[in-house]
Design an enzyme around this catalytic site. Structure first.
Site, PDB file in Angstrom:
ATOM      1  N   SER A   5       0.792  -1.229   0.000  1.00  0.00           N
ATOM      2  CA  SER A   5       0.000   0.000   0.000  1.00  0.00           C
ATOM      3  C   SER A   5       0.823   1.277   0.000  1.00  0.00           C
ATOM      4  O   SER A   5       0.330   2.314  -0.421  1.00  0.00           O
ATOM      5  CB  SER A   5      -0.935  -0.002   1.206  1.00  0.00           C
ATOM      6  OG  SER A   5      -0.205  -0.146   2.402  1.00  0.00           O
TER       7      SER A   5
ATOM      8  N   HIS B  26      -5.486  -3.201  -2.958  1.00  0.00           N
ATOM      9  CA  HIS B  26      -5.081  -2.222  -3.979  1.00  0.00           C
ATOM     10  C   HIS B  26      -4.908  -2.867  -5.352  1.00  0.00           C
ATOM     11  O   HIS B  26      -4.285  -2.274  -6.235  1.00  0.00           O
ATOM     12  CB  HIS B  26      -3.773  -1.547  -3.559  1.00  0.00           C
ATOM     13  CG  HIS B  26      -3.894  -0.796  -2.266  1.00  0.00           C
ATOM     14  ND1 HIS B  26      -4.431   0.469  -2.187  1.00  0.00           N
ATOM     15  CD2 HIS B  26      -3.588  -1.146  -0.990  1.00  0.00           C
ATOM     16  CE1 HIS B  26      -4.422   0.883  -0.929  1.00  0.00           C
ATOM     17  NE2 HIS B  26      -3.926  -0.088  -0.174  1.00  0.00           N
TER      18      HIS B  26
ATOM     19  N   LYS C 252     -11.978   1.097  -1.790  1.00  0.00           N
ATOM     20  CA  LYS C 252     -10.972   1.666  -2.697  1.00  0.00           C
ATOM     21  C   LYS C 252     -11.473   1.534  -4.145  1.00  0.00           C
ATOM     22  O   LYS C 252     -12.172   2.402  -4.628  1.00  0.00           O
ATOM     23  CB  LYS C 252      -9.627   1.000  -2.456  1.00  0.00           C
ATOM     24  CG  LYS C 252      -9.211   1.129  -0.968  1.00  0.00           C
ATOM     25  CD  LYS C 252      -7.865   0.576  -0.685  1.00  0.00           C
ATOM     26  CE  LYS C 252      -7.588   0.350   0.796  1.00  0.00           C
ATOM     27  NZ  LYS C 252      -7.872   1.441   1.699  1.00  0.00           N
TER      28      LYS C 252
HETATM   29  C1  LIG Z   1      -3.409  -3.289   2.123  1.00  0.00           C
HETATM   30  C2  LIG Z   1      -4.582  -2.771   2.888  1.00  0.00           C
HETATM   31  N1  LIG Z   1      -5.359  -3.647   3.547  1.00  0.00           N
HETATM   32  C3  LIG Z   1      -6.425  -3.251   4.248  1.00  0.00           C
HETATM   33  C4  LIG Z   1      -6.767  -1.925   4.330  1.00  0.00           C
HETATM   34  C5  LIG Z   1      -7.937  -1.526   5.159  1.00  0.00           C
HETATM   35  O1  LIG Z   1      -9.027  -1.300   4.324  1.00  0.00           O
HETATM   36  P1  LIG Z   1     -10.219  -0.353   4.801  1.00  0.00           P
HETATM   37  O2  LIG Z   1      -9.770   1.042   4.525  1.00  0.00           O
HETATM   38  O3  LIG Z   1     -11.385  -0.798   3.985  1.00  0.00           O
HETATM   39  O4  LIG Z   1     -10.412  -0.596   6.247  1.00  0.00           O
HETATM   40  C6  LIG Z   1      -5.993  -0.991   3.648  1.00  0.00           C
HETATM   41  C7  LIG Z   1      -6.345   0.436   3.639  1.00  0.00           C
HETATM   42  O5  LIG Z   1      -6.291   1.289   4.265  1.00  0.00           O
HETATM   43  C8  LIG Z   1      -4.864  -1.408   2.932  1.00  0.00           C
HETATM   44  O6  LIG Z   1      -4.071  -0.531   2.313  1.00  0.00           O
END
Ligand SMILES: Cc1ncc(COP(=O)(O)O)c(C=O)c1O
Length: 379
Positions: free
Chosen positions: A185, A213, A237
Site C-alpha cells: 500500500s 489495492h 478503494k
Molecule cells: C493493504 C490494505 N489492507 C487493508 C486496508 C484496510 O481497508 P479499509 O480502509 O477498507 O479498512 C488498507 C487500507 O487502508 C490497505 O491498504
C-alpha cells in the site's frame, strides 16, 4: 487546579509527536460537485487530489450514488446490529454472492471495513499451534491481525521468499499461514503470487492475500489453484464505498462467520454502503469497468512509466523533506500526502501518489511537471 497524571501524559506525548514532526490532524476537503472526486477545496484552497484510493472514480458514479439512495429509502440508515442477531438484508447476501463470483471463489463474507476483514481472518485462523509468516511491509491491519492471532509470528524481509522458505522449512507448528499484501500500500510494488503459492502448496500453508489495492492486478486466481487460501478485499478503494470482505472456499468463509470477532461482535455494514459497493461491482464487471481500468492504467503509464500499480511513491527519506515537498505541491494546487513513520519505516518518508481513472491527462501532466521541479529525477 491539580493536573491529572493523564493530562500530563497527554501533553508530554503530544509534545513528543510535535517535536518529531509526527503530529497529524485531518484537514477539510470538500469535493467539487462535478470533479469526479479528484478536485475540490482543501482547507479552502482549490486542489487536484492524488490522495484518494477511489481508483476508478466510482464514489461519484451516478449508478453507485443512486443505489445508495435507494437502499437508504428502502432499508434505512443503519443495519441495527450484527447479522447473526438481526438478520442480513438482501443486499448483503447479493453483494457476497457477486463478490464471490468476481473472485471465482465459492463464497465471500462482508465485514464493516477492510481493516476488520484482516483482523477477523487472521484471528479466526490463527491460534497457539500456528506459525504466521508476514511480509515486513504488510498493512497495519495485517500487523494487528497477527497480534490478535495468538500465534508465533515470523516477519520476513520484504518479498524475500528465500527467507520465507527457510521459516516454513524450519517450522514444527501444527499449521502454517503466510499473509501478504498483493499490492503493497505504500510502495505500490507487487508480491510474487506464483512464488507465494508455490511455497504454500509445498508446506500446506494457508495463503492469506490482501488484495485491497489490486485494481490493475495481479490476478492470483490461477496461481491459487490447489492452495488453501483466503482473499481479503475492501469495498472502500476500487469499489468506492465502505466495507471489506474475505472470499474463499465456503468451508473457510462459513468458519469466519462463526469465529471472526470483527464479524460477530459488530454492526453489519449499512444498507447504503453495501448497495453502493454492489452497484460499483456491477460497473466494474461491465465493459464500462474495463474502460475505466484501461483509463487508470493509461494515467499511471503517463505519470510513471515503470509503475506497476496506481500507487506511485516518491521517496524523500527525511520526514521534513517529505512535508516540505508536499507543501510545495500544495502551493501549486496538487494534494499529494506526505507519508511518515510509523506508516512507513523510519528514514523512508515519502509522497504517496494515488492515480485515478477520474484524473484527466492535463491533471497528470501538471503533477509530473510539479514533481520535476520539486524533486528532479523523482521518477
Ligand atoms: C493493504 C490494505 N489492507 C487493508 C486496508 C484496510 O481497508 P479499509 O480502509 O477498507 O479498512 C488498507 C487500507 O487502508 C490497505 O491498504
Amino acid at each position: 487546579v491539580r493536573v491529572s497524571g493523564w493530562q500530563a501524559w497527554a501533553d508530554a506525548t503530544a509534545c513528543r509527536l510535535h517535536g518529531a514532526q509526527r503530529w497529524r490532524a485531518p484537514r477539510a476537503f470538500a469535493p467539487d460537485r462535478d470533479g469526479g472526486g479528484v478536485t475540490g477545496a482543501y482547507d479552502g484552497r482549490p486542489v487536484t487530489s492524488f490522495a484518494s484510493n477511489d481508483y476508478l472514480g466510482l464514489t461519484h458514479h451516478p449508478a453507485v450514488v443512486a443505489a445508495a439512495h435507494d437502499a437508504l429509502d428502502r432499508d434505512g440508515a443503519g443495519s441495527g446490529s450484527a447479522r447473526l442477531i438481526v438478520g442480513a438484508r438482501a443486499v448483503h447476501d447479493d453483494l457476497e454472492r457477486e463478490l464471490a463470483a468476481w473472485k471465482h471463489e465459492e463464497a465471500a463474507v462482508v465485514f464493516p471495513t477492510g481493516f476488520a476483514a484482516n483482523i477477523g481472518a487472521l484471528s479466526a485462523f490463527g491460534g497457539h499451534d500456528v506459525l504466521v509468516c508476514s511480509d515486513e511491509l504488510n498493512h497495519a491491519s495485517i500487523i494487528d491481525g497477527c497480534r490478535l492471532a495468538h500465534s508465533d509470528v515470523a516477519v520476513y524481509r520484504h518479498r524475500d521468499y528465500d527467507e520465507l522458505a527457510t521459516l516454513l522449512d524450519r517450522s514444527s507448528a501444527a499449521r502454517r499461514m503466510v499473509v501478504s499484501d498483493s499490492v503493497f500500500s505504500m510502495d505500490g510494488d507487487l508480491a510474487d503470487i506464483e512464488a507465494l503459492a508455490k511455497l504454500c502448496r509445498a508446506h500446506d500453508a494457508l495463503l492469506v492475500l490482501d488484495e485491497a489495492h489490486a485494481v490493475l492486478g495481479p490476478d492470483p486466481t490461477v496461481a491459487l489453484d490447489g492452495v488453501a487460501h483466503l482473499r481479503v478485499g475492501t469495498l472502500s478503494k476500487t469499489l468506492g464505498a465502505l466495507g471489506g470482505f474475505v472470499a474463499g472456499p465456503r468451508a473457510f468463509t462459513d468458519l469466519l462467520v462463526n469465529l471472526a470477532r470483527s464479524y460477530i461482535f459488530t454492526t453489519a455494514p449499512t444498507p447504503a454502503d453495501t448497495a453502493a459497493a454492489l452497484a460499483a461491482l456491477r460497473v466494474l464487471r461491465s465493459s464500462e469497468g474495463d474502460a475505466l481500468v484501461e483509463r487508470l492504467a493509461g494515467n499511471v503509464a503517463r505519470l510513471a512509466p515503470h509503475a506497476t500499480s496506481p500507487i506511485v511513491p516518491v521517496l524523500c527519506g527525511d520526514d521534513g523533506v517529505a512535508l516540505d515537498t508536499a507543501a510545495a505541491l500544495l502551493d501549486r494546487g496538487l494534494l499529494v500526502p506526505a507519508i511518515r513513520p510509523p506508516t512507513v519505516p523510519r528514514g523512508t518518508a515519502r509522497l504517496r501518489i494515488a492515480c485515478s481513472a477520474a484524473h484527466t491527462e492535463t491533471q497528470i501532466d501538471a503533477l509530473r511537471s510539479a514533481l520535476d521541479d520539486a524533486r528532479p529525477g523523482w521518477c
